[in-house]
Design an enzyme around this catalytic site. Structure first.
Site, PDB file in Angstrom:
ATOM      1  N   TYR A  17      -1.630  -0.367  10.629  1.00 55.77           N
ATOM      2  CA  TYR A  17      -1.845  -0.648   9.469  1.00 55.77           C
ATOM      3  C   TYR A  17      -0.482  -0.381   8.626  1.00 55.77           C
ATOM      4  O   TYR A  17      -0.030  -1.118   7.823  1.00 55.77           O
ATOM      5  CB  TYR A  17      -3.154  -0.154   8.881  1.00 55.77           C
ATOM      6  N   SER A  27       0.643  -1.105  -0.139  1.00 58.22           N
ATOM      7  CA  SER A  27      -0.116  -0.023  -0.138  1.00 58.22           C
ATOM      8  C   SER A  27       0.874   1.325   0.131  1.00 58.22           C
ATOM      9  O   SER A  27       1.967   1.169   0.369  1.00 58.22           O
ATOM     10  CB  SER A  27      -0.515  -0.130   1.342  1.00 58.22           C
TER      11      SER A  27
END
Length: 230
Positions: free
Chosen positions: A147, A134
């Site tokens: 995250y 990501s």
């Protein structure tokens, strides 16, 4: 000879889109499908397909999946780690159990899967690993520290694969998208029609995994909005 790709997270989202695209490209598929009801139908992969009930939280599941894939196809050329979860773990009030859950699925499971598949990827001579990370693994823009930690670590894992097996023809890509229109971003502050489509990421992956060993791409940042660096 037909190439074989193992794809986790193939039930939906980015993983499903990558499976569809690689299947269209004539690559045989070994798909991790948690819900049997989501198994693709006939014609999904003309070159051949098998599914496996893979559980990222089960430490024995990765090796069992690799062994099943080898028994069915006799080779592994591509490994796509697309399974992942998102929980909000901030420094202010993040729960350790949520952090543990994200690290288990987003990092430790891909680590074990790469360990199990790497000998076969080396034997291929042109093995490819795609880790769906990501842009949250490249920069910090919000308070979800947990995250971001899991995705920064996944980028590092991708580079570790390159360092360990580059001489054997293995190439590893850390795919780093921003917002992608999937179930995971349903509550994001950006409308999904303005997000990157999973199908577009799949087209990029299909191109990169079929490049020759002399054209290696280690990271690919894909964004749907302007950022100074991405």
């Amino acid at each position: 000879m037909t190439k074989v790709a193992m794809i986790s997270g193939a039930s939906r989202g980015i993983g499903r889109a990558i499976a569809e695209e690689l299947g269209r490209q004539g690559i045989a598929l070994s798909l991790a499908i948690r819900d049997p009801a989501l198994k693709p139908g006939e014609g999904f992969a003309p070159a051949g397909m098998m599914s496996f009930s893979y559980q990222a939280t089960d430490p024995g599941s990765e090796r069992a999946w690799v062994e099943a894939t080898m028994a069915h196809f006799g080779r592994i050329d591509i490994l796509v780690n697309a399974a992942g979860i998102l929980r909000n773990v901030s420094l202010a009030d993040g729960a350790e159990e949520d952090l543990d859950a994200m690290l288990a699925v987003n990092l430790k499971a891909p680590f074990r899967l790469i360990q199990a598949a790497l000998p076969h990827l080396r034997a291929s001579g042109h093995g490819r690993v795609v880790n769906v990370a990501s842009l949250s693994g490249k920069r910090v823009r919000n308070g979800n520290a947990g995250y971001q930690m899991s995705k920064f670590a996944m980028v590092a894992l991708s580079h570790a694969v390159r360092q360990a097996a580059f001489a054997d023809g293995v190439r590893s890509l850390a795919l780093c998208p921003g917002y992608v229109a999937t179930d995971m971003t349903a509550q994001a502050p950006l409308p999904q029609e303005e997000m990157t489509r999973p199908e577009d990421l799949a087209r990029l992956v299909a191109l990169i995994v079929q490049l020759p060993n002399t054209a290696s791409i280690s990271e690919l940042a894909v964004n749907c909005a302007y950022e100074a660096m991405f």
